[in-house]
Design a protein around this motif. Sequence first.
Motif, short mmCIF file in Angstrom:
data_model
loop_
_atom_site.label_atom_id
_atom_site.label_comp_id
_atom_site.label_asym_id
_atom_site.label_seq_id
_atom_site.Cartn_x
_atom_site.Cartn_y
_atom_site.Cartn_z
N VAL A 438 0.84 -1.20 0.00
CA VAL A 438 0.00 0.00 0.00
C VAL A 438 0.88 1.25 0.00
O VAL A 438 0.62 2.21 -0.73
CB VAL A 438 -0.95 0.01 1.21
CG1 VAL A 438 -1.68 1.35 1.30
CG2 VAL A 438 -1.95 -1.13 1.11
N VAL A 439 1.95 1.23 0.81
CA VAL A 439 2.88 2.37 0.85
C VAL A 439 3.47 2.61 -0.53
O VAL A 439 3.57 3.76 -0.99
CB VAL A 439 4.00 2.12 1.88
CG1 VAL A 439 5.05 3.23 1.80
CG2 VAL A 439 3.43 2.05 3.29
N LYS A 440 3.83 1.54 -1.23
CA LYS A 440 4.39 1.67 -2.59
C LYS A 440 3.39 2.30 -3.55
O LYS A 440 3.75 3.10 -4.42
CB LYS A 440 4.83 0.31 -3.11
CG LYS A 440 6.03 -0.28 -2.36
CD LYS A 440 6.36 -1.67 -2.88
CE LYS A 440 7.51 -2.29 -2.08
NZ LYS A 440 7.83 -3.67 -2.55
N GLU A 441 2.11 1.92 -3.40
CA GLU A 441 1.08 2.48 -4.27
C GLU A 441 0.88 3.97 -3.99
O GLU A 441 0.71 4.79 -4.92
CB GLU A 441 -0.25 1.75 -4.10
CG GLU A 441 -0.23 0.28 -4.50
CD GLU A 441 0.18 0.04 -5.95
OE1 GLU A 441 0.09 0.97 -6.78
OE2 GLU A 441 0.59 -1.10 -6.26
N TYR A 442 0.94 4.35 -2.71
CA TYR A 442 0.84 5.78 -2.38
C TYR A 442 2.04 6.54 -2.92
O TYR A 442 1.91 7.68 -3.38
CB TYR A 442 0.70 5.97 -0.87
CG TYR A 442 -0.70 5.74 -0.35
CD1 TYR A 442 -1.78 6.42 -0.91
CD2 TYR A 442 -0.95 4.85 0.69
CE1 TYR A 442 -3.07 6.21 -0.44
CE2 TYR A 442 -2.23 4.63 1.16
CZ TYR A 442 -3.29 5.31 0.59
OH TYR A 442 -4.57 5.10 1.04
N ASP A 443 3.21 5.91 -2.88
CA ASP A 443 4.40 6.54 -3.46
C ASP A 443 4.23 6.73 -4.97
O ASP A 443 4.62 7.75 -5.53
CB ASP A 443 5.65 5.69 -3.19
CG ASP A 443 6.07 5.71 -1.72
OD1 ASP A 443 5.60 6.61 -0.99
OD2 ASP A 443 6.85 4.82 -1.31
N ARG A 444 3.62 5.72 -5.60
CA ARG A 444 3.38 5.81 -7.05
C ARG A 444 2.39 6.93 -7.36
O ARG A 444 2.57 7.69 -8.30
CB ARG A 444 2.85 4.47 -7.58
CG ARG A 444 2.64 4.44 -9.10
CD ARG A 444 2.71 3.04 -9.69
NE ARG A 444 1.66 2.18 -9.26
CZ ARG A 444 0.85 1.50 -10.10
NH1 ARG A 444 0.98 1.65 -11.41
NH2 ARG A 444 -0.06 0.68 -9.63
#
Length: 567
Positions: A438-444
């Motif tokens: 989820v953190v990676k998706e928010y970073d994206r």
Amino acid sequence: MNKLIIIFLTVFQGIAATAQKPPKWVEKASKAVFVLEATSKTGVSKSGNGFFISEKGEAVASYEVFRNAEKAVVTTSEGVKLNVTQVIGADDMYGVVRFKVANVPKKLDYLKVAQLSPAVGETSYLLPSKEENKLTQGAIAEVSKMKGSFDYFRIDRPLPVSQENYPLLNSAGEVFAMSQADASGKGKTYGLSIAYIQSLHATTTDMFKRAYSEIGIRTVWSSDYNEARISLMLYASQQDAVTYLETLNDFVSTFPDNAEGYISRATHYAFHRSELGSGDAQENLDLAEADLETASKLNKNKGDGWFEKAKLIYNVVLNDSTLQYKNWNTATADEYLQNALKEDSRPEYYMLAGDIAFGKQDYEKAFENYSIVNQSNEASGLSFYFAAKCKQQMEGSNPFEIITLLDSAASKSPDTEAAGYVLEIAELKTQMGLFADVVKEYDRYWLLSGGNANDVFYYYREQAKFRSEDFEGAMSDIDKAIMASDGLNPVYYAEKASVCLRLKDYLKAQENAGKAIELQPDFASAYRILGVSQLRQEKKKEACVSFNKAKELGDAVVERLIKENCK
């Protein structure tokens, strides 16, 4: 001797009378001059002179009269009023507009344009006005060059206000320039070349230039259909419904053999029927249907004819679920679409079929149609997105399949749209407990949006980091959320207090819980967090006071803490 004097005087008087008699063309030329009145959107009116240079209603006048005008009317020398419908070209620096009027009489008085430019020393003529009731003339004192090879004339005599923007004529009564006042106040008359004025012709990109954007009357259509079509689309956002209908009517009459004009007008009739209807607004749907029929006959592909009908009916019904009028319903749209699919199998037909099925909550059929689109060259972010939404509604769907479809939607879309799809992926992964992902998706999302993130974004990413036990990262994001909200959201301070507890900074936890309570005195869970921070500092008495306050305010979790620590 006396007899000779009498003969001489008689001859002299005859010559003088001949010299004073105006040329034959004066009366006819004067009929080409008119008064122009322009009105702004706020009702402010301005007027000035102008004249016709074509039997088809082409004319010239001062730019200043047209500035900020939403409409303009020409009153001819015979009192006939003609509406200005198109601006052909304009130049705000040289102060001139070339335009056309509607409903041109069969016999319109106009001035013939001189083919040759007069030289220095040649005589110029200025037609009479109401205030200056005689033909005036003057020798051309100077011819200079402007914007390339076009001429700009100077005549050393003053120009009365009533004759500003009048035609300057040669000895044959042909117009070679438009008169302009001497801006320096030195009492000269200037002439702007008619050849230059005739060279003015607006292009599609000119609509964005100040000279055209300050005139509310639309420009003439380009002879290139694609350029004209772009102009039509731009006018849609600039004009009210009634004015845009007039624009559409003129577009259709200019390009009568093109189906797109009729489809655009049908769409306008349908979606603006209330604004356009003088009686029963629904009658505009009949006009829309008539235009669709004409477009269908002009379309070389029969499938496109059926498709355009289906698409408009479906979108109108989608926009107004209360509509009940003749064939304007989803069933008819579906019937027309099936006729289109019998003629051809274009991806856009299947996309509409998917939309119709989705609206009926037939998600399996909708998914089937969207999948056909997704396997074609016409696949788009929307086709993948709606396929994903169908999967979400279908029992037993694999969430990873949904995520894959949303990923495809993002890859097919511009960054701003892709960012929205990525947020949905983040939400799905949150539901699945995949917090590190989820953190990676928010970073994206942050990258796709160009770093244009608000306090809510930082709060959600903080929670994902917190749950994946990245407490330092969570602290960084909750601080950003507090800053982005100007420190006014009590929830963010309570969240920061929770992060401080995980980092074993109990004093900071107490401070932030206290700030949350200061902002929202009835914040039950903030009292619980405050109590925990006090308990960790071995302030059991204060902690129990906080726990009991939380209970009093309705906190559902605090009871266990009271039982364990306050007895």
